[in-house]
Structure formats: structure tokens, C-alpha cells
Motif scaffolding. Structure first.
Motif, PDB file in Angstrom:
ATOM      1  N   GLY A  83      -1.152  50.333   3.463  1.00  0.00           N
ATOM      2  CA  GLY A  83      -1.475  48.980   3.889  1.00  0.00           C
ATOM      3  C   GLY A  83      -0.297  48.021   3.847  1.00  0.00           C
ATOM      4  N   GLN A  84       0.880  48.496   3.400  1.00  0.00           N
ATOM      5  CA  GLN A  84       2.033  47.601   3.337  1.00  0.00           C
ATOM      6  C   GLN A  84       2.527  47.275   4.733  1.00  0.00           C
ATOM      7  OE1 GLN A  84       5.840  49.633   2.014  1.00  0.00           O
ATOM      8  NE2 GLN A  84       4.359  51.203   1.391  1.00  0.00           N
ATOM      9  N   HIS A  85       2.986  46.063   4.886  1.00  0.00           N
ATOM     10  CA  HIS A  85       3.429  45.568   6.192  1.00  0.00           C
ATOM     11  C   HIS A  85       4.815  46.108   6.523  1.00  0.00           C
ATOM     12  CE1 HIS A  85       3.559  42.631   9.511  1.00  0.00           C
ATOM     13  NE2 HIS A  85       4.842  42.552   9.248  1.00  0.00           N
ATOM     14  N   SER A  86       4.962  46.593   7.753  1.00  0.00           N
ATOM     15  CA  SER A  86       6.265  47.064   8.216  1.00  0.00           C
ATOM     16  C   SER A  86       6.865  46.043   9.173  1.00  0.00           C
ATOM     17  CB  SER A  86       6.126  48.409   8.938  1.00  0.00           C
ATOM     18  OG  SER A  86       7.304  48.692   9.679  1.00  0.00           O
ATOM     19  N   ASP A  91       3.114  45.310  11.762  1.00  0.00           N
ATOM     20  CA  ASP A  91       1.766  45.509  11.244  1.00  0.00           C
ATOM     21  C   ASP A  91       1.867  46.495  10.084  1.00  0.00           C
ATOM     22  OD1 ASP A  91      -0.980  45.398  10.940  1.00  0.00           O
ATOM     23  OD2 ASP A  91      -1.412  45.771  13.053  1.00  0.00           O
ATOM     24  N   SER A  92       0.729  46.795   9.459  1.00  0.00           N
ATOM     25  CA  SER A  92       0.749  47.789   8.397  1.00  0.00           C
ATOM     26  C   SER A  92       0.772  49.181   9.015  1.00  0.00           C
ATOM     27  CB  SER A  92      -0.472  47.632   7.488  1.00  0.00           C
ATOM     28  OG  SER A  92      -1.649  48.056   8.163  1.00  0.00           O
TER      29      SER A  92
END
Length: 604
Positions: A83-86, A91-92
Motif C-alpha cells: 500500500g505504500q505510495h510510489s 499510486d500505491s
């Protein structure tokens, strides 16, 4: 699985699945259970030795292996938050993956469910040293350029260590110089790094594992260089004599797949908008399957040079070029392994386009190469035009419906209908004769049809009434449709899988109907209503048993006389794709409560 590992030589292998019932169906469980076995077998030269002796592969030792599907309360060594944002994708990772899954429309019907916040995934390490906590899958491995020889276990030749250090320095300088407003600022650093990669490759034997990894890096550098310069390369197949576009309102030329013996043009264009010169640009087209430019009778005509390069090629499709069918096949769905029609494409998702264009040039004195598929332009109005890989297809395609036919033996003989669709792919039209190949004693009415087509893409359907004097229950008989086009006898066709955001696929099959006799009693005058889902052949099968089938549309579900049907059947996944079925489902429930026969097939 072993061949894939030996071909790609990964440092780390991760099994998405756990290898237990928690994975769902059997395919998932098998992958989870087999991955660790495949990793071990890939390193053993005595396992699948034909890959080494016949295919030129080599044993490969994976440095680390993991499996997913692990729960938080079980032993695990890595917790990865999907779920970490890139910043790279905006987005995740989880949402990006879910969007990708939504394109698998046969399974998800295009649905996508995004998430906000942590989405943890837990992984267990299968290779030594086991469950010790790790920050990431590459912990303990030096995956920098400087650690390349340590990864491969090879002894660096004289000067190799300095070259690797120089390549790493140029990468660092390129990353430091990168500016969104001036991407070409990195080109000089990347060119210097590319030059040193090739210098290092010259020091290594061709079968070196280090050379294998450096050749991948060489391709990455060239891609980064041409991307930073903004270079565009396209190659569009078009009919001969297509006039140049002079107005925005002029409709672009379109062309479908080509056939053997057809002559066409390929308009190849390269544009360099950068202030950095691309010198000595050369454009060429070739066949990735191995046929030569002479086989294709390729001629070239340079129309324009620097910075907008244009070359018009003329090509004629060879008589021995392979068709655009999948390179893998099964003779029957009863076979549990695919065979290879063209082994050179093993484990690729599909065979490439029939032709590709290659651009070679010098950037700051260093050779750079760029490659693209040759494509055709197809109209998909009102959504515009789509580009598809150039494909070679048969002159005509013959499709038979249904593929399987149930016939109930009758005293005095049986009668059934075979519908045959013929598709013409020849641009100038074609003529021929269509007939059926029948078992001894069977007859068809009419005996044949004259074929006459004026343009490519034209198609007609022809019906034959087949009379069967005797039919043995449990026996299987073949009815084959044959199109005689000149000296060629064509008895095969294909199903077209066409979608706006995907490559067109052609699923080939023989032009046959397999006829089976079946002793079965069916109530006279049986009336069946069928709610079609994602698409199947069940209604045809029911009709072959002698019942009458009506495909129920929205108006039928909303206000039609459902009581007139002896049976109503809801097709596979209909509730996933039919909003009208959800809206009017209460009427089906009332029909069932009143004594109607309601059959619901597999749903999600």
C-alpha cells in the motif's frame, strides 16, 4: 519452470502462492508447491539435461528464494507493504496491481477496487539461512554494478573492476544531472557508460554469466538514451501507393493482416527532437523469425533525412512465412501439455510481429540501436484508430459452427445443419468453391457453394443440410469444410479476439464439426429460456438435443412472459456482467417459487 529460470537467470525467485489449500484452486497450489523444486532443479545439470545439450541453456543457481501467502502469525522474514505510495507510478503498488487485474476481463469483468493505507504481504524465506528478519529481498546480495563479479562467481579479467567502477560513476552522474525540463542532459553520461559496458564485454567470453547480465544492461542504456533524447521510431504497413497525408481531415490509410504473396508498403519514420545529433541514421526492416530481406523482396526508398528520417519500404509476403497463430498448441483439450510449433518463441507470451524496423545511429560517436514492431492501422471509430502488429493470415479462413454436434439417432436417418463462415483476407478479392468432407454414405444439400469475394474483410455464411442414413450412438464422426482456392485446399479458420486496448489475437482451429450419436429422450416441445453471461455454447448444445432455446434479453427479464418457458437457465458469470439480471432478478425468483425450473450455472 526450470527452463524459465535457466533462461532468465534471476538472483531471487518468489512464489506468489503458498503451496497449500489457502491458495484456492489446484493451479495456484501446484505453483506454490513446485517453485522450490524448480529452483533446486535449475541448478542441477542432471535435471532436464536436454535443455543444456539441445537448447544451449546452462544450470543456474538462484541466490535466494521465498514464498508468499504467509500469514502474520506464521514464521516470516519480510513484510512488504504494497500500500505504500510510489512516486514513479503516482499510486500505491497495490492499486497499480489491482488496475492491471481489472484488464483480465474474463475473470474480473473490468472491476477494480482501490485501497488506501497499508496492505501488508508476508514472505517466508525458503533458502538458507531461513527465517531471520530481512528488510528486503536483496539483503545480503551486492546488487550494485561493482558487485557484479561477486554475484556471478566469476574472476574479473584485468581492467574489468575499473570499467565497472566507471560505469557506476556515469550512472550516478546521469541521475544527478537528470532534470524533467531537460532530459537530454543525461545523454552524455549514459553514452560514456554504454561505451564502457561494451569495452568490458570485449574482455569477457560470450558464455560468461557476467556478459549475460551486461548485455541486458546494454539494452537498458540504449533505451534510456533514446528516451532521454525523445527519439520516436514508427513503422506502419499500408497499401501500395498510399498518398501522403496533406490535411488533418484526411482519413489515414488502414490495412488489416496480409496474406502470402501480397505486396505492401512500410512507412518507417524516425524523429530526433533533441539538440544532440543522431548521426548516420540507418533504417532497415527484418523478419524476427529468420526469413531474410531477400525472402520478403524488400526494396527501400529514402524520402527524407535529419532530423526527420523517412524511408518507404516495399515488401512481398513470402509463401513460406508462418501464419500469426500462437506458437503453442494442443491437439485436444484432453492433452495436459502444450506442444511447440515454433520453439524459438518458447515461454514468450506470443510470437512477435511478422516484421520489425531497426534504427542504427551514432550518438556522440557511440553506436546506438532502436527496434520496433511493424504495425498496421485499423479503424475503431468513433474511438479513432488503433495500431496492431503486422500479422500474416491465410487467404481465406473457414469456420464451422458448432464445433461439436450431438445427433439423436432416428429411424430412417437423421438430419442436421452445418453453418460455415468463410472470411476473405485477400485485398483484391478471390474466388473458389466451398464443400463438405463427409463420412461414407452421408450427403450434403447443397453439394457446394461458389465463393466470390471483392475485398479483404468480407465474409459470408453458408448452410448445409447434412443427411445421415445411420448413426451409431457413442461413435464420433468428422464433418470437414473445405474451401478450394486455386490449387490450395483450405480447411481451417480462427476466432478473432479483438479489444480496444489489447493486441488482436487469432485462435486457429480446424474447420470441423465432430458429430456424436447420443441416445437420449427429450420431452417434446421443450421450451428453454437462456440468460447469456460472458458467452458460451450451452444454448447450442440444448438445441441439438431437440429443445427450443430463446436468448432472454433485458425486455424479456423486465416484462416478458416467463411462465411460457419450461426451463430458464442462467449462463456462466451472468450475474457479474448483466446489470439487467440483477435489476429484475426478483421475477426469476417468483418464477421459481411458482413452480418454474430455474437452473443457475457457475457464478461469481
Amino acid at each position: 519452470m526450470v527452463r524459465i529460470i535457466r533462461t532468465n537467470r534471476p538472483l531471487v525467485v518468489i512464489s506468489r502462492f503458498h503451496g497449500s489449500v489457502r491458495d484456492g484452486h489446484g493451479n495456484h497450489q501446484a505453483i506454490g508447491g513446485l517453485t522450490s523444486d524448480a529452483v533446486a532443479a535449475a541448478a542441477d545439470p542432471d535435471r532436464f539435461p536436454e535443455q543444456i545439450t539441445e537448447e544451449g541453456l546452462r544450470p543456474w543457481t538462484v541466490r535466494k528464494s521465498y514464498r508468499g501467502g504467509v500469514r502474520e502469525n506464521q514464521p516470516w522474514c519480510i513484510n512488504f507493504d504494497a500500500g505504500q505510495h510510489s512516486p514513479w507510478i503516482g499510486d500505491s503498488y497495490y492499486n497499480f496491481g489491482v488496475y492491471g487485474l481489472s484488464l483480465q476481463r474474463s475473470q474480473t469483468s473490468g472491476r477494480s477496487r482501490s485501497s488506501m493505507g497499508p496492505v501488508p504481504y508476508y514472505y517466508e524465506r525458503l533458502s538458507e539461512p531461513g527465517p531471520a528478519p530481512e528488510e528486503g529481498i536483496f539483503d545480503g546480495l551486492d546488487v550494485s554494478l561493482g558487485g557484479l563479479f561477486e554475484l556471478t562467481g566469476e574472476m574479473p579479467p584485468a581492467g574489468a573492476t575499473d570499467l565497472l567502477a566507471g560505469i557506476a560513476m556515469h550512472v550516478h552522474e546521469a541521475m544527478t544531472a537528470l532534470k524533467p525540463s531537460s532530459p537530454a542532459a543525461v545523454v552524455g553520461h549514459l553514452i560514456a557508460g554504454l561505451d564502457q559496458i561494451r569495452a568490458l564485454l570485449n574482455l569477457l567470453p560470450s558464455d560468461s554469466e557476467t556478459a549475460f547480465m551486461l548485455r541486458i544492461k546494454e539494452q537498458q542504456f540504449q533505451h534510456a538514451i533514446t528516451t532521454a533524447m525523445g527519439i520516436t521510431l514508427t513503422a506502419t504497413a499500408q497499401p501500395p501507393g498510399t498518398p501522403a497525408a496533406v490535411s488533418f481531415w484526411q482519413a489515414p490509410s488502414t490495412m488489416g493482416p496480409v496474406v502470402r504473396g501480397q505486396t505492401f508498403e512500410v512507412h518507417a519514420r524516425l524523429y530526433n527532437p533533441s539538440a544532440i545529433e543522431a548521426d548516420g541514421v540507418m533504417l532497415a526492416i527484418d523478419d524476427p523469425s529468420g526469413l531474410t530481406a531477400d525472402d520478403w523482396q524488400i526494396e527501400s526508398d529514402t524520402r527524407q533525412s535529419a532530423p526527420y528520417h523517412q524511408v518507404m519500404f516495399t515488401a512481398t509476403v513470402p509463401e513460406n512465412v508462418p501464419y500469426a497463430r500462437p506458437y503453442f498448441f494442443r491437439s485436444s483439450v484432453k492433452e495436459n501439455h502444450f506442444q511447440w510449433r515454433e520453439p524459438m518463441w518458447i515461454h514468450r507470451p506470443t510470437r512477435p510481429a511478422s516484421l520489425r524496423v531497426t534504427a542504427t545511429m551514432e550518438v556522440l560517436g557511440v553506436p546506438v540501436m532502436l527496434m520496433r514492431d511493424v504495425k498496421t492501422r485499423e479503424a475503431d471509430l468513433p474511438y479513432g484508430f488503433v495500431m496492431r502488429k503486422l500479422q500474416v493470415m491465410p487467404a481465406v479462413a473457414v469456420n464451422v459452427v458448432p464445433a461439436q454436434r450431438i445427433v439423436i439417432p432416428q429411424e430412417g436417418g437423421s438430419l442436421f445443419t452445418v453453418d460455415t463462415e468463410v472470411i476473405n483476407n485477400v485485398a483484391g478479392g478471390t474466388q473458389g468453391l466451398l464443400q463438405l468432407g463427409l463420412p461414407e454414405g452421408w450427403t450434403a444439400d447443397p453439394a457446394g457453394y461458389d465463393l466470390s469475394f471483392a475485398q479483404a474483410g468480407e465474409r459470408h455464411t453458408f448452410s448445409f443440410d447434412v443427411a445421415v442414413p445411420t448413426l451409431q450412438a457413442g461413435e464420433e464422426y468428422e464433418v470437414r469444410a473445405i474451401a478450394q482456392i486455386g490449387d490450395a485446399r483450405i480447411s481451417g479458420g480462427y476466432q478473432v479476439i479483438r479489444n480496444r486496448d489489447m493486441e488482436t489475437r487469432y485462435l486457429f482451429r480446424d474447420a470441423t464439426t465432430l458429430v456424436s450419436g447420443l441416445n437420449v429422450e427429450v420431452a417434446a416441445g421443450l421450451n428453454v429460456g437462456y440468460v447469456m453471461g460472458v458467452g458460451d455454447e450451452v444454448p447450442s448444445g440444448i438445441e441439438q438435443l431437440g429443445a427450443h432455446v430463446t436468448l432472454l434479453q433485458e425486455a424479456d427479464l423486465a416484462s416478458g412472459d416467463l411462465d411460457s418457458y419450461d426451463v430458464i437457465m442462467v449462463g456462466t458469470r451472468a450475474y457479474a456482467v448483466r446489470q439487467d439480471l440483477l435489476t429484475y432478478n426478483r421475477r426469476l425468483m417468483d418464477y421459481a417459487h411458482a413452480g418454474g425450473n430455474l437452473i443457475v450455472l457457475y457464478q461469481t
